[in-house]
Scaffold this motif. Structure first.
Motif, PDB file in Angstrom:
ATOM      1  N   GLU A  60       0.808  -1.102  -0.171  1.00  0.00           N
ATOM      2  CA  GLU A  60       0.056  -0.180   0.244  1.00  0.00           C
ATOM      3  C   GLU A  60       0.992   1.084   0.296  1.00  0.00           C
ATOM      4  OE1 GLU A  60      -2.063  -0.116   2.905  1.00  0.00           O
ATOM      5  OE2 GLU A  60      -4.086  -1.677   2.340  1.00  0.00           O
ATOM      6  N   LYS A  61       1.750   1.209  -0.147  1.00  0.00           N
ATOM      7  CA  LYS A  61       2.985   2.336   0.368  1.00  0.00           C
ATOM      8  C   LYS A  61       2.963   3.119  -0.810  1.00  0.00           C
ATOM      9  CE  LYS A  61       2.948   2.272   4.998  1.00  0.00           C
ATOM     10  NZ  LYS A  61       3.725   3.004   5.287  1.00  0.00           N
ATOM     11  N   GLY A  62       2.662   2.789  -2.372  1.00  0.00           N
ATOM     12  CA  GLY A  62       3.445   3.217  -3.521  1.00  0.00           C
ATOM     13  C   GLY A  62       4.803   2.012  -3.918  1.00  0.00           C
ATOM     14  N   GLY A  63       5.152   1.775  -3.714  1.00  0.00           N
ATOM     15  CA  GLY A  63       5.931   0.801  -4.337  1.00  0.00           C
ATOM     16  C   GLY A  63       5.500   0.113  -5.034  1.00  0.00           C
ATOM     17  N   ALA A  64       6.119  -0.197  -6.939  1.00  0.00           N
ATOM     18  CA  ALA A  64       5.314  -1.480  -8.300  1.00  0.00           C
ATOM     19  C   ALA A  64       5.429  -2.530  -7.374  1.00  0.00           C
ATOM     20  CB  ALA A  64       6.579  -0.418  -9.181  1.00  0.00           C
ATOM     21  N   GLY A  65       4.676  -3.211  -7.581  1.00  0.00           N
ATOM     22  CA  GLY A  65       4.548  -4.378  -7.507  1.00  0.00           C
ATOM     23  C   GLY A  65       5.368  -5.020  -5.994  1.00  0.00           C
ATOM     24  N   VAL A  66       4.767  -4.895  -4.933  1.00  0.00           N
ATOM     25  CA  VAL A  66       4.773  -4.972  -4.044  1.00  0.00           C
ATOM     26  C   VAL A  66       3.438  -5.399  -3.648  1.00  0.00           C
ATOM     27  CG1 VAL A  66       5.386  -4.415  -1.335  1.00  0.00           C
ATOM     28  CG2 VAL A  66       6.705  -2.876  -3.457  1.00  0.00           C
ATOM     29  N   VAL A  67       4.122  -6.967  -2.698  1.00  0.00           N
ATOM     30  CA  VAL A  67       2.556  -8.020  -2.173  1.00  0.00           C
ATOM     31  C   VAL A  67       3.590  -7.854  -0.766  1.00  0.00           C
ATOM     32  CG1 VAL A  67       3.126  -9.294  -4.493  1.00  0.00           C
ATOM     33  CG2 VAL A  67       4.410  -9.853  -3.103  1.00  0.00           C
ATOM     34  N   TRP A  68       2.526  -8.309   0.139  1.00  0.00           N
ATOM     35  CA  TRP A  68       2.497  -8.153   0.962  1.00  0.00           C
ATOM     36  C   TRP A  68       1.879  -9.121   1.935  1.00  0.00           C
ATOM     37  CZ3 TRP A  68      -0.522  -3.306   4.586  1.00  0.00           C
ATOM     38  CH2 TRP A  68      -0.902  -3.694   6.061  1.00  0.00           C
ATOM     39  N   TRP A  69       2.382 -10.243   2.439  1.00  0.00           N
ATOM     40  CA  TRP A  69       2.443 -11.104   3.325  1.00  0.00           C
ATOM     41  C   TRP A  69       2.133 -10.705   5.397  1.00  0.00           C
ATOM     42  CZ3 TRP A  69       4.761 -15.698   0.799  1.00  0.00           C
ATOM     43  CH2 TRP A  69       4.481 -15.680  -0.885  1.00  0.00           C
ATOM     44  N   THR A  70       1.177 -11.723   5.313  1.00  0.00           N
ATOM     45  CA  THR A  70       1.220 -11.672   6.681  1.00  0.00           C
ATOM     46  C   THR A  70       0.210 -12.870   7.080  1.00  0.00           C
ATOM     47  OG1 THR A  70       1.019  -9.082   6.876  1.00  0.00           O
ATOM     48  CG2 THR A  70      -0.031  -9.925   8.994  1.00  0.00           C
ATOM     49  N   VAL A  71       0.779 -13.161   8.452  1.00  0.00           N
ATOM     50  CA  VAL A  71      -0.089 -14.255   9.150  1.00  0.00           C
ATOM     51  C   VAL A  71      -0.135 -13.142  10.867  1.00  0.00           C
ATOM     52  CG1 VAL A  71       0.210 -16.205  10.890  1.00  0.00           C
ATOM     53  CG2 VAL A  71       1.087 -16.225   8.357  1.00  0.00           C
ATOM     54  N   ASP A  72      -1.680 -13.425  10.801  1.00  0.00           N
ATOM     55  CA  ASP A  72      -1.815 -12.603  12.599  1.00  0.00           C
ATOM     56  C   ASP A  72      -2.648 -13.407  13.407  1.00  0.00           C
ATOM     57  OD1 ASP A  72      -3.130 -11.091  14.288  1.00  0.00           O
ATOM     58  OD2 ASP A  72      -4.092  -9.788  12.863  1.00  0.00           O
ATOM     59  N   THR A  73      -1.585 -13.517  14.419  1.00  0.00           N
ATOM     60  CA  THR A  73      -2.162 -14.877  15.668  1.00  0.00           C
ATOM     61  C   THR A  73      -2.850 -13.778  16.721  1.00  0.00           C
ATOM     62  OG1 THR A  73       0.009 -14.781  16.151  1.00  0.00           O
ATOM     63  CG2 THR A  73      -0.756 -16.335  14.504  1.00  0.00           C
ATOM     64  N   LEU A  74      -3.737 -14.420  17.730  1.00  0.00           N
ATOM     65  CA  LEU A  74      -4.370 -13.475  18.614  1.00  0.00           C
ATOM     66  C   LEU A  74      -3.897 -15.113  19.839  1.00  0.00           C
ATOM     67  CD1 LEU A  74      -5.461 -11.674  20.462  1.00  0.00           C
ATOM     68  CD2 LEU A  74      -7.652 -12.647  19.943  1.00  0.00           C
ATOM     69  N   ARG A  75      -3.270 -14.576  20.880  1.00  0.00           N
ATOM     70  CA  ARG A  75      -4.004 -16.270  22.135  1.00  0.00           C
ATOM     71  C   ARG A  75      -4.676 -15.822  22.959  1.00  0.00           C
ATOM     72  NH1 ARG A  75       1.595 -15.626  20.304  1.00  0.00           N
ATOM     73  NH2 ARG A  75       2.747 -17.710  20.026  1.00  0.00           N
ATOM     74  N   THR A  76      -4.754 -17.025  23.673  1.00  0.00           N
ATOM     75  CA  THR A  76      -5.774 -16.698  24.957  1.00  0.00           C
ATOM     76  C   THR A  76      -5.948 -15.812  25.726  1.00  0.00           C
ATOM     77  OG1 THR A  76      -4.643 -18.858  25.890  1.00  0.00           O
ATOM     78  CG2 THR A  76      -6.751 -18.817  24.810  1.00  0.00           C
ATOM     79  N   ASP A  77      -4.156 -15.511  26.201  1.00  0.00           N
ATOM     80  CA  ASP A  77      -4.445 -14.293  27.511  1.00  0.00           C
ATOM     81  C   ASP A  77      -4.366 -12.579  26.828  1.00  0.00           C
ATOM     82  OD1 ASP A  77      -1.760 -14.381  25.790  1.00  0.00           O
ATOM     83  OD2 ASP A  77      -0.211 -14.886  26.882  1.00  0.00           O
ATOM     84  N   GLY A  78      -4.861 -12.958  25.244  1.00  0.00           N
ATOM     85  CA  GLY A  78      -5.051 -11.577  24.428  1.00  0.00           C
ATOM     86  C   GLY A  78      -4.175 -11.181  23.851  1.00  0.00           C
ATOM     87  N   LEU A  79      -2.635 -12.099  24.222  1.00  0.00           N
ATOM     88  CA  LEU A  79      -1.478 -11.514  23.122  1.00  0.00           C
ATOM     89  C   LEU A  79      -1.596 -11.542  21.256  1.00  0.00           C
ATOM     90  CD1 LEU A  79       1.322 -10.779  23.416  1.00  0.00           C
ATOM     91  CD2 LEU A  79       2.299 -12.695  23.604  1.00  0.00           C
TER      92      LEU A  79
END
Length: 417
Positions: free
Chosen positions: A356-375
């Motif tokens: 999303e920052k304007g660089g041509a051809g950039v891809v963004w891969w993400t793994v989002d996690t939430l533990r039971t203690d809220g972390l």
């Protein structure tokens, strides 16, 4: 649908700051969810994190020069309830109308039309938003006041809490300077853009002031009647750098902030699932979790955030981690029905989207996690070493499995490295 995570520290600080203020204008990035907004309103903005030039980079960045304060002969623009000094102010209420009147007296010649106001008796911190016109075209303006809690017995360090300028080579700003004032306050003033790729001509300037007493004044302006969705109405925002400093540094704001209740002390860093993780710890843990054999250079780090630029010989690749405690109350909004739930209760969601920052051809891969203690641990990788620049390779240096392994590692919840 999974929520977006701010991609770097400056953006993280900014999103918290704006949402804590109540967000009269559009949120700094469309991926910030309502859950993040509510959480931001509850949290004291103490993280020294940010992404300069992110959408709404009205995050305060600036130029040098001494803070211009009203001289001894300047009229006392404080409301009557504050004129007797801070001790009296603590027992008085300052209305939103009082704030508007005071702001108008501090602004240069022109007209200010208020859009939203909050006084000191509101659940959220004092706020004034509106449009200022000096005759050269209207510009949106926002003033936020807040009080920061001390961390235990440690004195407040304004330099650690004021909005930081971006690391060298990061961000896209015309100017940004942080200075220490004679009274120990820290001031950042910036001149940047609403969008880092400058797809619109909207400029975002501002000033962020933090005093040794924990008083914060954040003043933001644009060269358009609104942060987003309106064409620019003038070449630059209406207030000059000197005027930003003068208005943000006016003594009257300190008197008003003194009337706010002292916030609860935050949990000390590193003392459990509700504590913010120090930058050095984040970077050490991330470094140990990265695959061996990759060249790496530290890119940036702040409390709860760390990043490296990796190089496997096929081009630079940025990898970063955000570690956010206490997120259980917004789990339902951060992780949709399609999120995976592991046997231990940890929620996991993934995404692969364009940058999303304007660089041509950039891809963004993400793994989002939430533990039971809220972390919450979010790990992202890009196929470039700088999101504002073009892709340097076809894919990030880390696979989605590697990102998942890093995010789910027990290191993030262990006192050991």
């Amino acid at each position: 649908m999974p929520s977006h995570q701010p991609d770097d520290p400056f953006e993280s600080w900014l999103s918290d700051a704006l949402h804590h203020a109540g967000g009269s204008f559009d949120s700094p990035r469309t991926e910030l969810t309502a859950a993040g907004a509510r959480r931001g309103r509850r949290m004291q903005v103490q993280r020294r994190a940010a992404v300069v030039g992110s959408a709404a980079a009205l995050a305060l960045v600036g130029v040098g020069g001494a803070l211009i304060l009203p001289d001894d002969h300047a009229p006392d623009t404080r409301p009557a309830s504050l004129a007797a000094g801070d001790r009296t102010a603590e027992k008085k209420t300052v209305s939103g109308d009082d704030l508007v009147r005071t702001l108008r007296e501090l602004l240069p010649e022109g007209t200010f039309t208020a859009a939203e106001t909050r006084g000191t008796d509101d659940e959220l911190p004092p706020l004034v938003t509106g449009v200022f016109d000096d005759g050269e075209g209207p510009g949106a303006l926002s003033l936020g006041l807040d009080r920061i809690a001390a961390d235990g017995d440690e004195p407040i360090d304004p330099r650690a809490l004021v909005l930081p300028c971006p690391e060298k080579g990061q961000g896209d700003m015309d100017s940004c300077t942080t200075e220490l004032l004679s009274d120990g306050s820290a001031l950042t003033v910036y001149q940047g853009y609403e969008y880092p790729d400058r797809r619109a001509d909207t400029k975002a300037w501002g000033a962020d002031l933090v005093t040794p007493a924990g008083y914060r004044v954040s003043l933001l302006e644009w060269n358009a009647p609104a942060e987003k969705g309106e064409p620019v109405s003038r070449p630059e925002p209406p207030l000059t750098v000197a005027q930003l400093k003068k208005v943000a540094g006016a003594e009257v704001w300190r008197g008003i902030i003194a009337s706010l209740p002292v916030p609860e002390k935050p949990v000390s860093a590193g003392s459990g699932p509700s504590a913010q993780m120090p930058a050095t710890v984040v970077m050490r843990k991330l470094a140990l979790l990265l695959p061996k054999g990759l060249g790496r250079t530290a890119a940036d780090s702040q409390e709860g955030f760390g990043s490296f630029v990796l190089d496997d010989g096929k081009g630079a690749s940025l990898v970063q981690v955000n570690v956010q405690p206490g997120m259980s109350d917004v789990a339902g909004e951060l992780f949709g029905a399609d999120a995976e739930t592991l046997p231990d209760g940890t929620r996991v969601t993934t995404r692969q989207v364009p940058g999303e920052k304007g660089g041509a051809g950039v891809v963004w891969w993400t793994v989002d996690t939430l533990r039971t203690d809220g972390l919450r641990v979010v790990v992202s990788a890009f196929n470039t070493g700088d999101q504002n620049k073009d892709a340097t390779r076809a894919k990030p240096a880390l696979t989605m499995k590697q990102l998942r392994d890093i995010a789910l590692s027990a290191r993030w919840t262990s006192d050991e490295d």
